[in-house]
Design a protein around this motif. Sequence first.
Motif, short mmCIF file in Angstrom:
data_model
loop_
_atom_site.label_atom_id
_atom_site.label_comp_id
_atom_site.label_asym_id
_atom_site.label_seq_id
_atom_site.Cartn_x
_atom_site.Cartn_y
_atom_site.Cartn_z
N ASP A 1 0.88 -1.18 -0.06
CA ASP A 1 -0.03 -0.20 -0.06
C ASP A 1 0.84 1.29 0.11
O ASP A 1 0.48 2.34 -0.91
CB ASP A 1 -0.78 0.00 1.12
CG ASP A 1 -2.10 -0.89 1.12
OD1 ASP A 1 -2.31 -1.45 -0.03
OD2 ASP A 1 -2.66 -1.30 2.07
N TYR B 1 0.20 1.02 -3.97
CA TYR B 1 -1.14 1.34 -4.33
C TYR B 1 -1.59 2.82 -3.90
O TYR B 1 -2.15 3.31 -4.92
CB TYR B 1 -1.80 0.05 -3.33
CG TYR B 1 -3.51 0.47 -3.32
CD1 TYR B 1 -4.05 0.12 -4.78
CD2 TYR B 1 -4.09 0.83 -2.47
CE1 TYR B 1 -5.25 0.23 -4.67
CE2 TYR B 1 -5.56 1.08 -2.44
CZ TYR B 1 -6.26 0.75 -3.90
OH TYR B 1 -7.32 0.91 -3.56
N PHE C 1 -5.02 -3.10 -9.66
CA PHE C 1 -6.03 -2.95 -8.47
C PHE C 1 -6.38 -1.67 -8.08
O PHE C 1 -7.58 -1.56 -7.37
CB PHE C 1 -5.12 -3.56 -7.01
CG PHE C 1 -5.01 -5.08 -7.01
CD1 PHE C 1 -6.42 -5.93 -6.96
CD2 PHE C 1 -3.86 -5.73 -7.82
CE1 PHE C 1 -6.11 -7.03 -6.81
CE2 PHE C 1 -4.04 -7.00 -7.66
CZ PHE C 1 -4.93 -7.65 -7.11
N LYS D 1 -10.51 -2.32 -7.38
CA LYS D 1 -11.41 -1.91 -6.26
C LYS D 1 -12.41 -0.87 -6.37
O LYS D 1 -12.81 -0.50 -5.14
CB LYS D 1 -10.23 -1.55 -5.13
CG LYS D 1 -9.33 -2.71 -4.66
CD LYS D 1 -8.18 -2.35 -3.69
CE LYS D 1 -7.38 -3.32 -3.26
NZ LYS D 1 -6.49 -3.48 -2.05
N SER E 1 -12.30 4.19 -5.21
CA SER E 1 -13.07 4.74 -3.99
C SER E 1 -11.82 5.94 -3.51
O SER E 1 -10.70 5.36 -3.35
CB SER E 1 -13.41 3.72 -3.04
OG SER E 1 -13.76 4.55 -1.77
N ASN F 1 -11.76 6.28 1.41
CA ASN F 1 -11.27 5.24 2.19
C ASN F 1 -10.18 5.24 3.28
O ASN F 1 -9.47 4.69 3.76
CB ASN F 1 -11.14 3.87 1.47
CG ASN F 1 -9.88 4.06 0.39
OD1 ASN F 1 -9.51 5.11 0.17
ND2 ASN F 1 -9.94 3.33 -0.60
#
Length: 251
Positions: free
Chosen positions: A7, A11, A113, A117, A120, A123
């Motif tokens: 992450d 990400y 990804f 996902k 969004s 989050n």
Amino acid sequence: MLSSIWDTILYKPLLNALAFLVSIIPGGDVGVAVIVLTILVKIILFPLSQKSIESQAQMNLLAPELNKIKTSGKSKEEQAKLTFELYKTHKTNPFSGCLLVLIQIPIIFALYFVFFKGLSFENGLLYSFIHIPESINMIFLGVIDISQKSMVLAILAGVSQYLQAHFMPKPAPTPSGSTGSFSDSFAKSMHTQMKYIFPFIVAFIAYSISGAVALYWITSNIFMVGQQIYVKSRREVGTPTFTKNYSVGEK
């Protein structure tokens, strides 16, 4: 721990980049943001993928001499020595292409990804200096809803994948009278599958997930086609001059 590293390094940066692009693109068109982000990532990876393409092209040019070594009747040790000498003379690393592709895989998966996902932005993953876009428009160019499945984009993803495979450096042909090694057969088999089977897989996956993923794939493939044409046109990998007969081991 691995999830946290994933992450932090991959990400979140890509998600934040997408959020930033959506916030500055007129109308908040997520489709346009996906295209821009994909191109930016491809530009960053350009030196790596360019080296991979050039390495494969150079290996194809050296294939005739490699085949001479394989059919020279020499011992495995002598063949290995001559092969290493050939690579060294022409400054070619047979593994560079694979290594560079492996480096790209985590980045490509992270980008994938981000779209998978659901894009969004609420989050808690956005940086403090990145604001949630005021307008998020999932209707690409006012025509296609990329939050949903899109048959049109899925088909285009498959077609673009075929074109990308078509322009890839082709495996060197096996000399007449030779059955070729396992690696040669494997390379040819992989090239055939990448060209004629993988496009259907890409189209199926792109349709199964969302139009955003399909749009990413289309942009990525078109960029790769352009890059392959560019690398080929530069002719940085010229036809090598062989001053040694590797089939008889002259010095």
